[in-house]
Design a protein around this motif. Structure first.
Motif, PDB file in Angstrom:
ATOM      1  N   SER A  70      96.277 -34.701 -26.215  1.00  0.00           N
ATOM      2  CA  SER A  70      97.037 -35.570 -26.913  1.00  0.00           C
ATOM      3  C   SER A  70      98.490 -35.200 -26.413  1.00  0.00           C
ATOM      4  O   SER A  70      99.207 -36.201 -26.305  1.00  0.00           O
ATOM      5  N   VAL A  71      98.719 -34.116 -26.021  1.00  0.00           N
ATOM      6  CA  VAL A  71      99.945 -33.695 -25.544  1.00  0.00           C
ATOM      7  C   VAL A  71     100.033 -34.176 -24.209  1.00  0.00           C
ATOM      8  O   VAL A  71     101.297 -34.750 -23.816  1.00  0.00           O
ATOM      9  N   GLU A  72      99.091 -34.029 -23.163  1.00  0.00           N
ATOM     10  CA  GLU A  72      99.270 -34.625 -22.078  1.00  0.00           C
ATOM     11  C   GLU A  72      99.341 -36.079 -22.010  1.00  0.00           C
ATOM     12  O   GLU A  72     100.304 -36.452 -21.101  1.00  0.00           O
ATOM     13  N   ALA A  73      98.538 -36.924 -22.922  1.00  0.00           N
ATOM     14  CA  ALA A  73      98.919 -38.262 -22.733  1.00  0.00           C
ATOM     15  C   ALA A  73     100.127 -38.537 -23.386  1.00  0.00           C
ATOM     16  O   ALA A  73     100.485 -39.746 -22.893  1.00  0.00           O
ATOM     17  N   GLY A  74     100.856 -37.891 -23.765  1.00  0.00           N
ATOM     18  CA  GLY A  74     102.238 -38.077 -24.482  1.00  0.00           C
ATOM     19  C   GLY A  74     103.206 -37.913 -23.393  1.00  0.00           C
ATOM     20  O   GLY A  74     104.441 -38.325 -23.620  1.00  0.00           O
ATOM     21  N   GLY A  75     102.744 -37.364 -22.138  1.00  0.00           N
ATOM     22  CA  GLY A  75     103.781 -37.252 -21.039  1.00  0.00           C
ATOM     23  C   GLY A  75     104.136 -35.991 -20.834  1.00  0.00           C
ATOM     24  O   GLY A  75     105.273 -35.727 -20.003  1.00  0.00           O
ATOM     25  N   SER A  76     103.733 -35.025 -20.969  1.00  0.00           N
ATOM     26  CA  SER A  76     104.088 -33.510 -20.822  1.00  0.00           C
ATOM     27  C   SER A  76     103.708 -33.300 -19.319  1.00  0.00           C
ATOM     28  O   SER A  76     102.682 -33.597 -18.755  1.00  0.00           O
ATOM     29  N   ASP A  77     104.622 -32.567 -18.924  1.00  0.00           N
ATOM     30  CA  ASP A  77     104.443 -32.073 -17.428  1.00  0.00           C
ATOM     31  C   ASP A  77     103.669 -30.850 -17.230  1.00  0.00           C
ATOM     32  O   ASP A  77     103.192 -30.251 -16.173  1.00  0.00           O
ATOM     33  N   ALA A  78     103.770 -29.887 -18.292  1.00  0.00           N
ATOM     34  CA  ALA A  78     103.173 -28.830 -18.467  1.00  0.00           C
ATOM     35  C   ALA A  78     102.781 -28.404 -19.900  1.00  0.00           C
ATOM     36  O   ALA A  78     103.305 -28.952 -20.790  1.00  0.00           O
ATOM     37  N   LEU A  79     101.801 -27.553 -20.128  1.00  0.00           N
ATOM     38  CA  LEU A  79     101.547 -26.896 -21.489  1.00  0.00           C
ATOM     39  C   LEU A  79     101.474 -25.471 -21.612  1.00  0.00           C
ATOM     40  O   LEU A  79     101.491 -24.876 -20.693  1.00  0.00           O
ATOM     41  N   ILE A  80     102.061 -25.008 -22.875  1.00  0.00           N
ATOM     42  CA  ILE A  80     102.095 -23.863 -23.518  1.00  0.00           C
ATOM     43  C   ILE A  80     101.214 -23.751 -24.580  1.00  0.00           C
ATOM     44  O   ILE A  80     101.354 -24.700 -25.610  1.00  0.00           O
ATOM     45  N   ILE A  81     100.435 -22.759 -24.809  1.00  0.00           N
ATOM     46  CA  ILE A  81      99.818 -22.626 -26.207  1.00  0.00           C
ATOM     47  C   ILE A  81     100.631 -21.410 -26.989  1.00  0.00           C
ATOM     48  O   ILE A  81     100.867 -20.371 -26.456  1.00  0.00           O
ATOM     49  N   ALA A  82     101.135 -21.833 -27.914  1.00  0.00           N
ATOM     50  CA  ALA A  82     102.347 -21.193 -28.583  1.00  0.00           C
ATOM     51  C   ALA A  82     101.732 -19.972 -29.500  1.00  0.00           C
ATOM     52  O   ALA A  82     102.071 -19.915 -30.656  1.00  0.00           O
ATOM     53  N   THR A  83     100.800 -19.064 -28.820  1.00  0.00           N
ATOM     54  CA  THR A  83      99.905 -18.069 -29.513  1.00  0.00           C
ATOM     55  C   THR A  83      99.228 -17.576 -28.603  1.00  0.00           C
ATOM     56  O   THR A  83      98.738 -17.896 -27.516  1.00  0.00           O
ATOM     57  N   ASN A  84      99.117 -16.149 -28.723  1.00  0.00           N
ATOM     58  CA  ASN A  84      98.372 -15.156 -27.831  1.00  0.00           C
ATOM     59  C   ASN A  84      96.900 -15.543 -27.795  1.00  0.00           C
ATOM     60  O   ASN A  84      96.137 -15.526 -26.816  1.00  0.00           O
ATOM     61  N   THR A  85      96.253 -15.356 -28.962  1.00  0.00           N
ATOM     62  CA  THR A  85      95.004 -15.238 -29.188  1.00  0.00           C
ATOM     63  C   THR A  85      94.217 -16.565 -28.758  1.00  0.00           C
ATOM     64  O   THR A  85      93.205 -16.286 -28.278  1.00  0.00           O
ATOM     65  N   MET A  86      94.659 -17.605 -28.920  1.00  0.00           N
ATOM     66  CA  MET A  86      94.184 -18.718 -28.346  1.00  0.00           C
ATOM     67  C   MET A  86      94.029 -18.946 -26.814  1.00  0.00           C
ATOM     68  O   MET A  86      93.462 -19.946 -26.357  1.00  0.00           O
ATOM     69  N   HIS A  87      94.873 -17.880 -26.241  1.00  0.00           N
ATOM     70  CA  HIS A  87      94.475 -17.829 -24.620  1.00  0.00           C
ATOM     71  C   HIS A  87      93.079 -17.703 -24.248  1.00  0.00           C
ATOM     72  O   HIS A  87      92.588 -17.423 -23.282  1.00  0.00           O
ATOM     73  N   LYS A  88      92.184 -16.902 -25.450  1.00  0.00           N
ATOM     74  CA  LYS A  88      90.880 -16.763 -25.081  1.00  0.00           C
ATOM     75  C   LYS A  88      90.215 -18.013 -24.615  1.00  0.00           C
ATOM     76  O   LYS A  88      89.374 -18.099 -23.795  1.00  0.00           O
ATOM     77  N   ALA A  89      90.865 -19.327 -25.085  1.00  0.00           N
ATOM     78  CA  ALA A  89      90.215 -20.477 -24.456  1.00  0.00           C
ATOM     79  C   ALA A  89      91.044 -21.104 -23.521  1.00  0.00           C
ATOM     80  O   ALA A  89      90.937 -22.331 -23.212  1.00  0.00           O
ATOM     81  N   ALA A  90      91.928 -20.423 -22.715  1.00  0.00           N
ATOM     82  CA  ALA A  90      92.881 -21.047 -21.843  1.00  0.00           C
ATOM     83  C   ALA A  90      92.130 -21.918 -20.769  1.00  0.00           C
ATOM     84  O   ALA A  90      92.486 -22.818 -20.043  1.00  0.00           O
ATOM     85  N   ASP A  91      91.083 -21.012 -20.107  1.00  0.00           N
ATOM     86  CA  ASP A  91      90.457 -21.546 -19.069  1.00  0.00           C
ATOM     87  C   ASP A  91      89.694 -22.772 -19.364  1.00  0.00           C
ATOM     88  O   ASP A  91      89.831 -23.504 -18.411  1.00  0.00           O
ATOM     89  N   GLU A  92      89.002 -23.122 -20.432  1.00  0.00           N
ATOM     90  CA  GLU A  92      88.463 -24.030 -20.846  1.00  0.00           C
ATOM     91  C   GLU A  92      89.517 -25.172 -21.087  1.00  0.00           C
ATOM     92  O   GLU A  92      89.029 -26.166 -20.547  1.00  0.00           O
ATOM     93  N   ILE A  93      90.563 -24.806 -21.723  1.00  0.00           N
ATOM     94  CA  ILE A  93      91.497 -25.995 -21.736  1.00  0.00           C
ATOM     95  C   ILE A  93      92.064 -26.439 -20.340  1.00  0.00           C
ATOM     96  O   ILE A  93      92.363 -27.686 -20.214  1.00  0.00           O
TER      97      ILE A  93
END
Length: 229
Positions: A70-93
């Motif tokens: 949804s963030v990408e569809a809104g026109g973002s050029d890059a993404l950050i996940i504003a938490t360390n723990t959820m980087h467990k899913a970073a590769d899949e995202i």
């Protein structure tokens, strides 16, 4: 200026810090009334926390991917996940996106470079301390060694993150406990300590300890500002 996408709300206590520091950073670099162009998807954290407690990372990852799209569809050029723990899913995202994910491990490495450290102590949730989604890229990509507290200390840090810090409760006794754990890691050779949960920087301050700290919110913001500007 590029537009930054943010997955926030995990918890919103630290997402507030991201928003403030990103805007201050752009203003400081560009001056005047400039502020950071960003698109944020702030989730309801409670269902995610419940899924994490049940070790249902498939559902966690699916929810994060949906938010990231949804963030990408809104026109973002890059993404950050504003938490360390959820980087467990970073590769899949990242695999589901056409824009780059600015990874927390790269931000931490940038902070370590500033301090000249090669051995890092790491505090965070049990997921962050006990799994390798941050420590592995830090070692493989940057040659940084990572140490973590012992089992009892990890349990204390994990519990207080969810029961206190994510709820905005900053307790003096908890701060003292964190400081004791940090100083113990220094004795074990840590040259700087990573506050590897984005709420810990709200509790532990640089003047509380004898070693440089890497506040992952600030490090991540620095990485994001370098990209968007």
């Amino acid at each position: 200026m590029k537009t930054l996408g943010i997955l926030g709300g995990m918890s919103w206590e630290s997402t507030v810090s991201y928003y403030k520091l990103l805007n201050e950073g752009v203003r400081d670099k560009l001056g005047g009334l400039h502020s950071c162009r960003m698109i944020m998807h702030s989730v309801d954290f409670a269902p995610f926390a419940e899924q994490m407690g049940q070790d249902d990372w498939e559902s966690v990852t699916a929810g994060l991917i949906q938010a990231a799209k949804s963030v990408e569809a809104g026109g973002s050029d890059a993404l950050i996940i504003a938490t360390n723990t959820m980087h467990k899913a970073a590769d899949e995202i990242q695999s589901e996106l056409n824009i780059p994910l600015l990874h927390m491990a790269d931000a931490i490495a940038g902070g370590a470079k500033k301090t000249g450290a090669s051995k890092l102590g790491l505090l965070g949730t049990a997921f962050t301390m006990e799994q390798d989604f941050l420590s592995r890229p830090l070692k493989e990509k940057y040659g940084l060694d990572v140490i973590v507290p012992d089992c009892e200390e990890r349990a204390m840090v994990h519990r207080t993150i969810f029961d206190e810090l994510c709820c905005g409760r900053m307790m003096d006794a908890t701060r003292a406990g964190y400081v004791k754990i940090i100083e113990k890691m220094v004795e074990q050779g840590a040259e700087t300590v990573v506050l590897g949960c984005t709420e810990i920087g709200l509790l532990v301050r640089p003047e509380d300890v004898s070693v440089p700290l890497i506040d992952t919110v600030r490090a991540h913001v620095d990485l994001a500002l370098d990209y968007v500007l």
